[in-house]
Design an enzyme around this catalytic site. Structure first.
Site, mmCIF file in Angstrom:
data_model
loop_
_atom_site.group_PDB
_atom_site.id
_atom_site.type_symbol
_atom_site.label_atom_id
_atom_site.label_comp_id
_atom_site.label_asym_id
_atom_site.label_seq_id
_atom_site.Cartn_x
_atom_site.Cartn_y
_atom_site.Cartn_z
ATOM 1 N N LYS A 78 18.759 48.559 15.118
ATOM 2 C CA LYS A 78 19.797 49.258 15.877
ATOM 3 C C LYS A 78 19.687 48.992 17.379
ATOM 4 O O LYS A 78 20.623 49.260 18.121
ATOM 5 C CB LYS A 78 19.760 50.747 15.576
ATOM 6 C CG LYS A 78 20.251 51.051 14.165
ATOM 7 C CD LYS A 78 20.536 52.516 13.944
ATOM 8 C CE LYS A 78 21.209 52.766 12.611
ATOM 9 N NZ LYS A 78 20.303 52.528 11.460
HETATM 10 C C1 LIG Z 1 20.680 52.165 10.111
HETATM 11 C C2 LIG Z 1 19.672 51.455 9.286
HETATM 12 C C3 LIG Z 1 20.041 50.712 8.136
HETATM 13 C C4 LIG Z 1 21.449 50.667 7.601
HETATM 14 O O1 LIG Z 1 22.335 49.944 8.426
HETATM 15 P P1 LIG Z 1 23.920 50.122 8.229
HETATM 16 O O2 LIG Z 1 24.531 49.291 9.285
HETATM 17 O O3 LIG Z 1 24.185 51.601 8.426
HETATM 18 O O4 LIG Z 1 24.259 49.685 6.856
HETATM 19 C C5 LIG Z 1 19.051 50.010 7.451
HETATM 20 N N1 LIG Z 1 17.760 50.066 7.843
HETATM 21 C C6 LIG Z 1 17.366 50.770 8.938
HETATM 22 C C7 LIG Z 1 15.934 50.788 9.291
HETATM 23 C C8 LIG Z 1 18.304 51.488 9.702
HETATM 24 O O5 LIG Z 1 17.896 52.188 10.766
#
Ligand SMILES: *Cc1c(COP(=O)(O)O)cnc(C)c1O
Length: 429
Positions: A107
């Protein structure tokens, strides 16, 4: 570039509005009128590009001419400044490690890109921008770090008191400056409701410029296409590429679909989920049936009604069979996830986090054949899920220095009730 709402193709806005609004006024998600395509020579010579120059070529297509070239470079440099290693775990199976940024999760890409872009738009206007974000853990830390010290922007992170891990809490309560952590006496759903109420409140709307930094924002999606190209640039063979994406709200996978539409040759995707399997169900049965979320050990993917699904439908012209050919869906239980972490640690000496492990399982279920290469996205550092991983491996795992330092810092938060009036009063103060 103009962006339309998935609820109404004739509702169009420019880049700045799409980023400042997040969600379209009619509740739809923004998508570009036309997805830009990278010049053929860039794709053909992708091996000779650095990650930063790949990101710049892509960002230019989306941001120019709304953002001057110098600022596009600045946005890219503030996003792509850490390694993205690709580790071969088994023959033709790679982990793409997206967790080497400041908060050790993928993220960071979306949050930093959005922060930097919003910083640019705020310089253009005289009013301060207020970013509201509700978090159950990971989003808050990435957004707080991304926006820390960005001028003209103040960030309020709303989180449920006592319901996030200590490491996660420290990641967004120890920064100070323009970052304020609001510790809500309630659940994550209360936090989300408070943020929604704030966006709908006419008094707040007239006093503040507010936006949200959650994953539906177009500015978080654009940088999530970058690393699919990074991965391709590091492979020497012409084998067909299969990307397995551990998914919750499906922003990461939507970034991948954009990458393929921008010209990256991808054979197909694997949408890998935990027991929150509404998208794999849709892919196999053709019916989309959102459900309340189920708690799992890969909790950043505990989503029962994925917010980016409307975008995926639109990108495939609502044609189920075309989507199902290009995206293969699989769902896995916590038991399968634990077994995979254990097995890969024992046989290959590689420690996966519970989210990446689901990506790995997706590739195994999909049977990547001889003339293909499978890459799963490792979305978080295993130390972020220390308790779970140590419980599976029966031994301590190392905490990176970045996290260790945090644990000694002082937590700063403001406690608020779950009543909207309290938040409103705070915001107007
Ligand atoms: C947010 C997140 C996901 C999922 O990603 P999306 O874009 O919501 O599908 C997967 N793994 C981790 C560690 C995350 O923080």
């Amino acid at each position: 570039m103009k962006f339309y709402s998935t609820n109404n193709k004739s509702l169009k806005v420019d880049l700045k509005q799409a980023v400042l609004q997040g969600l379209a006024a009619d509740g739809g998600l923004y998508l570009p009128e036309q997805i830009p395509v990278l010049p053929h020579h860039v794709i053909k010579n992708i091996h000779s590009y650095s990650n930063q120059s790949i990101a710049y070529e892509i960002a230019k297509l989306w941001l120019s001419p709304d953002v001057p070239d110098e600022d596009i470079k600045r946005v890219v440099e503030s996003t792509v400044f850490f390694d993205v290693p690709q580790v071969e775990i088994e023959e033709r199976i790679f982990a793409l490690e997206l967790f080497h940024g400041p908060t050790l999760a993928f993220k960071d890409f979306g949050a930093r890109f959005m922060a930097s872009l919003l910083g640019f738009f705020s310089r253009e206007s005289s009013r301060e921008i207020t970013v509201l974000v509700a978090t159950s853990g990971d989003t808050g830390s990435a957004v707080a770090h991304g926006f820390h010290k960005v001028e003209g922007v103040r960030v309020l992170v709303l989180y449920p008191s006592g319901k996030v891990s200590e490491i996660q809490e420290k990641q967004f309560t120890t920064l100070g400056d323009n970052i304020t952590a609001l510790e809500i006496d309630g659940t994550f759903d209360d936090c989300q409701r408070l943020v929604k109420s704030a966006f709908n409140d006419s008094v707040l709307k007239s006093h503040l410029v507010m936006t949200s930094a959650n994953s539906i924002n177009m500015a978080r999606l654009i940088p999530q296409s970058f690393y699919y190209f990074f991965a391709a640039s590091k492979l020497s063979s012409d084998a067909g590429l299969v990307f397995s994406v551990p998914s919750g709200n499906f922003g990461n996978l939507t970034g991948g679909v954009l990458a393929s539409k921008m010209g990256l040759p991808i054979d197909h995707f694997v949408a890998a989920t935990n027991r929150n399997d509404v998208v794999p169900q849709y892919l196999s049965a053709g019916v989309f049936n959102p459900k309340p979320s189920i708690t799992t050990i890969s909790n950043a993917m505990d989503v029962g009604n994925p917010s980016n699904f409307a975008r995926l439908l639109d990108l495939f012209n609502h044609d189920h069979s075309v989507m199902a050919k290009f995206i293969h869906g699989y769902a896995f239980t916590d038991k399968q996830t634990r077994d995979a972490i254990q097995h890969v640690s024992q046989s290959k000496g590689y420690i996966m986090d519970p989210h990446g492990a689901i990506g790995y399982l997706g590739l195994k279920a999909d049977n990547v054949d001889r003339n293909k290469v499978g890459i799963f996205l490792e979305t978080a550092h295993p130390a972020k899920f220390k308790e779970v991983v140590e419980d599976i491996l029966h031994r301590p795992i190392a905490i990176p220095d970045k996290l260790k330092e945090l644990l000694n810092k002082e937590k700063l938060s403001i406690k608020l009730s779950k009543e909207f009036d309290d938040l409103k009063e705070f915001l107007l103060r």
